[in-house]
Design an enzyme around this catalytic site. Structure first.
Site, PDB file in Angstrom:
ATOM      1  N   GLY A 262     -47.327  26.541  19.580  1.00 52.35           N
ATOM      2  CA  GLY A 262     -47.649  25.636  20.672  1.00 52.35           C
ATOM      3  C   GLY A 262     -46.511  25.444  21.654  1.00 52.35           C
ATOM      4  O   GLY A 262     -45.442  26.046  21.542  1.00 52.35           O
TER       5      GLY A 262
ATOM      6  N   LEU B 103     -43.426  29.536  24.098  1.00 55.76           N
ATOM      7  CA  LEU B 103     -44.275  29.269  22.950  1.00 55.76           C
ATOM      8  C   LEU B 103     -43.397  29.118  21.712  1.00 55.76           C
ATOM      9  O   LEU B 103     -42.614  30.016  21.393  1.00 55.76           O
ATOM     10  CB  LEU B 103     -45.252  30.427  22.739  1.00 55.76           C
ATOM     11  CG  LEU B 103     -46.099  30.389  21.456  1.00 55.76           C
ATOM     12  CD1 LEU B 103     -47.080  29.224  21.481  1.00 55.76           C
ATOM     13  CD2 LEU B 103     -46.833  31.712  21.276  1.00 55.76           C
ATOM     14  N   HIS B 104     -43.513  27.979  21.037  1.00 53.57           N
ATOM     15  CA  HIS B 104     -42.831  27.779  19.756  1.00 53.57           C
ATOM     16  C   HIS B 104     -43.698  28.391  18.666  1.00 53.57           C
ATOM     17  O   HIS B 104     -44.893  28.101  18.584  1.00 53.57           O
ATOM     18  CB  HIS B 104     -42.634  26.286  19.467  1.00 53.57           C
ATOM     19  CG  HIS B 104     -41.609  25.639  20.324  1.00 53.57           C
ATOM     20  ND1 HIS B 104     -40.285  25.553  19.964  1.00 53.57           N
ATOM     21  CD2 HIS B 104     -41.710  25.063  21.543  1.00 53.57           C
ATOM     22  CE1 HIS B 104     -39.615  24.939  20.919  1.00 53.57           C
ATOM     23  NE2 HIS B 104     -40.463  24.627  21.895  1.00 53.57           N
ATOM     24  N   CYS B 105     -43.095  29.228  17.830  1.00 52.29           N
ATOM     25  CA  CYS B 105     -43.776  29.880  16.714  1.00 52.29           C
ATOM     26  C   CYS B 105     -43.043  29.457  15.450  1.00 52.29           C
ATOM     27  O   CYS B 105     -41.875  29.825  15.260  1.00 52.29           O
ATOM     28  CB  CYS B 105     -43.722  31.399  16.874  1.00 52.29           C
ATOM     29  SG  CYS B 105     -44.325  31.967  18.469  1.00 52.29           S
TER      30      CYS B 105
END
Length: 152
Positions: free
Chosen positions: A94, A108-110
């Site tokens: 997100g 985008l943070h994964c």
């Protein structure tokens, strides 16, 4: 594409995208780059950024180009975490929304959970229009509407 065509020299992610830093890439293609977060909040914490400077999720529109970009960012993040953290049982993908995004370049943070340390989970709470926006929810907002076919 949404956003500015020219890279901002003061934007750290634009500097990374122009390869003027020593950042090690986990993935790179013509649209996106992926690398480790410098302050990880989980067992694995990667960032996927567009090469083009787009300030935030607020600059994306309901159109094919933006939907395709975010979809590609998510696919890259999922592929990297499946490869590098297959033992993880939970992943999160997100975006932080303004004003809570620390870098003004879409990213985008994964995350492969658990959070480390555990208190960092607070940064990734979904708090409506201010909190962490799940990638799938953003894709729902960006999905182009089907064309209207008029009967003549």
């Amino acid at each position: 594409m949404a956003g500015q065509a020219s890279a901002s020299s003061s934007c750290i992610f634009c500097q990374i995208a122009s390869k003027s830093t020593s950042t090690t890439f986990l993935h790179s293609d013509e649209k996106v780059l992926a690398f480790q977060d410098i302050s990880p909040a989980a067992v694995r914490h990667y960032l996927v950024i567009p090469v083009e400077h787009i300030p935030s999720v607020k600059d994306l529109k309901r159109r094919t180009e933006d939907y395709s970009l975010v979809s590609h960012m998510l696919e890259v993040g999922q592929m990297l975490l499946r490869r590098d953290a297959p033992q993880s049982t939970q992943y999160r993908f997100g975006f932080h929304q303004p004003p809570l995004n620390s870098v003004k370049h879409l990213h985008l943070h994964c995350l492969a959970l658990p959070y480390t340390p555990r208190w960092k989970s607070i940064k990734f709470l979904s708090l409506g229009s201010l909190g962490f926006l799940e990638a799938e929810k953003l894709l729902e907002k960006l999905k182009p509407l089907p064309p209207v076919i008029s009967k003549v």
